[in-house]
Design a protein around this motif. Structure first.
Motif, PDB file in Angstrom:
ATOM      1  N   ALA A 161     116.695  57.642  37.205  1.00 30.77           N
ATOM      2  CA  ALA A 161     116.404  56.477  38.038  1.00 30.77           C
ATOM      3  C   ALA A 161     117.645  55.616  38.242  1.00 30.77           C
ATOM      4  O   ALA A 161     117.785  54.950  39.270  1.00 30.77           O
ATOM      5  CB  ALA A 161     115.293  55.641  37.410  1.00 30.77           C
ATOM      6  N   GLY A 162     118.539  55.631  37.285  1.00 32.82           N
ATOM      7  CA  GLY A 162     119.759  54.838  37.402  1.00 32.82           C
ATOM      8  C   GLY A 162     120.819  55.483  38.267  1.00 32.82           C
ATOM      9  O   GLY A 162     121.898  54.908  38.467  1.00 32.82           O
ATOM     10  N   PHE A 163     120.512  56.679  38.795  1.00 25.22           N
ATOM     11  CA  PHE A 163     121.491  57.406  39.606  1.00 25.22           C
ATOM     12  C   PHE A 163     120.883  57.824  40.945  1.00 25.22           C
ATOM     13  O   PHE A 163     121.062  58.946  41.408  1.00 25.22           O
ATOM     14  CB  PHE A 163     122.019  58.622  38.839  1.00 25.22           C
ATOM     15  CG  PHE A 163     122.750  58.245  37.589  1.00 25.22           C
ATOM     16  CD1 PHE A 163     124.117  57.997  37.620  1.00 25.22           C
ATOM     17  CD2 PHE A 163     122.071  58.095  36.387  1.00 25.22           C
ATOM     18  CE1 PHE A 163     124.794  57.625  36.466  1.00 25.22           C
ATOM     19  CE2 PHE A 163     122.748  57.724  35.226  1.00 25.22           C
ATOM     20  CZ  PHE A 163     124.110  57.482  35.268  1.00 25.22           C
ATOM     21  N   SER A 164     120.141  56.891  41.534  1.00 25.90           N
ATOM     22  CA  SER A 164     119.610  57.032  42.896  1.00 25.90           C
ATOM     23  C   SER A 164     118.614  58.174  43.065  1.00 25.90           C
ATOM     24  O   SER A 164     118.454  58.689  44.171  1.00 25.90           O
ATOM     25  CB  SER A 164     120.760  57.205  43.907  1.00 25.90           C
ATOM     26  OG  SER A 164     121.647  56.111  43.844  1.00 25.90           O
ATOM     27  N   VAL A 165     117.956  58.590  41.990  1.00 18.26           N
ATOM     28  CA  VAL A 165     116.907  59.592  42.087  1.00 18.26           C
ATOM     29  C   VAL A 165     115.566  58.873  42.004  1.00 18.26           C
ATOM     30  O   VAL A 165     115.300  58.166  41.028  1.00 18.26           O
ATOM     31  CB  VAL A 165     117.004  60.648  40.971  1.00 18.26           C
ATOM     32  CG1 VAL A 165     115.860  61.660  41.090  1.00 18.26           C
ATOM     33  CG2 VAL A 165     118.350  61.360  41.039  1.00 18.26           C
ATOM     34  N   VAL A 166     114.733  59.026  43.023  1.00 14.27           N
ATOM     35  CA  VAL A 166     113.435  58.350  43.049  1.00 14.27           C
ATOM     36  C   VAL A 166     112.468  59.113  42.148  1.00 14.27           C
ATOM     37  O   VAL A 166     111.992  60.192  42.505  1.00 14.27           O
ATOM     38  CB  VAL A 166     112.873  58.278  44.483  1.00 14.27           C
ATOM     39  CG1 VAL A 166     111.512  57.591  44.483  1.00 14.27           C
ATOM     40  CG2 VAL A 166     113.841  57.534  45.386  1.00 14.27           C
TER      41      VAL A 166
END
Length: 215
Positions: A161-166
């Motif tokens: 989540a902290g790396f632009s993965v929804v």
């Protein structure tokens, strides 16, 4: 319930991506981890050293650092381009592989040495001995720690989540933007993870009961 029902467009895709991340990383780490465990018990010193080096490196590297590498540093190498989702799968797989390897290796070590020696005496190769004699027996002893490793992998998907993965770990950020209670939203996320863990626990118990009777 209002937070959940009003934001099903967040919870649905979020948990779906979590399941995808988990499934792909689980399959990859199980395959690579088993192969790595075979290297670690190999009679060839170079292969054993390679397996040990991998496990030492990745077990002692923070998972967040792996995410940083594949999301920010890896694209600079201008090799095969990875999406954020693909980078997350690679990072989770490489990290979990080291732990799967150690679980499988510990299971291999529970099989009496005499059985491997007997297999070699009748002409079986190292690979045949592992595949037909050692690994089938080792599987029974590795189920509990392997399921624990998979549960840890499932929870580790939230780092994406902290790396632009929804995925499920990112839901709180969107709830905050919409003005909903983040605390209540996180409670639903936690419940969702409990629901996802229950099948893994049931599989573990079912296999343990089956193989306990088989013994």
């Amino acid at each position: 319930m209002e937070v959940l029902l009003d934001n099903l467009d967040l919870y649905g895709p979020g948990f779906l991506n979590t399941i995808k991340l988990f499934a792909l990383s689980a399959v990859g780490s199980l395959v690579l981890g088993t192969a790595l465990a075979m290297l670690r018990v190999s009679p060839v010193p170079v292969l054993r050293a390679a397996g040990t080096t991998y496990v030492t490196l990745f077990r002692n590297t923070p998972l967040t650092l792996l995410f940083f590498f594949f999301v920010f540093a890896y694209p600079l190498l201008e090799l095969v381009q990875l999406s954020y989702f693909q980078a997350a799968v690679v990072a989770l797989t490489l990290y979990t592989t080291a732990f799967v390897c150690e679980v499988v290796r510990s299971g291999i070590n529970t099989v009496p040495v005499g059985q491997a020696e007997a297999a070699r005496a009748v002409g079986l190769t190292f690979g045949q001995t592992l595949a037909t004699i050692v690994l089938p027996q080792a599987t029974r002893s590795v189920v509990p720690p392997m399921i624990s490793t998979m549960i840890a992998l499932l929870k580790n998907t939230t780092i994406a989540a902290g790396f632009s993965v929804v995925e499920a770990g990112a839901i709180q950020n969107y709830l905050s933007e919409r003005g909903y209670s983040v605390l209540v939203g996180l409670l639903w996320v936690a419940l969702g993870f409990v629901i996802l863990v229950i099948p893994l626990t049931q599989v573990q118990r079912a296999l343990e009961r089956r193989w306990k009777v088989a013994r």
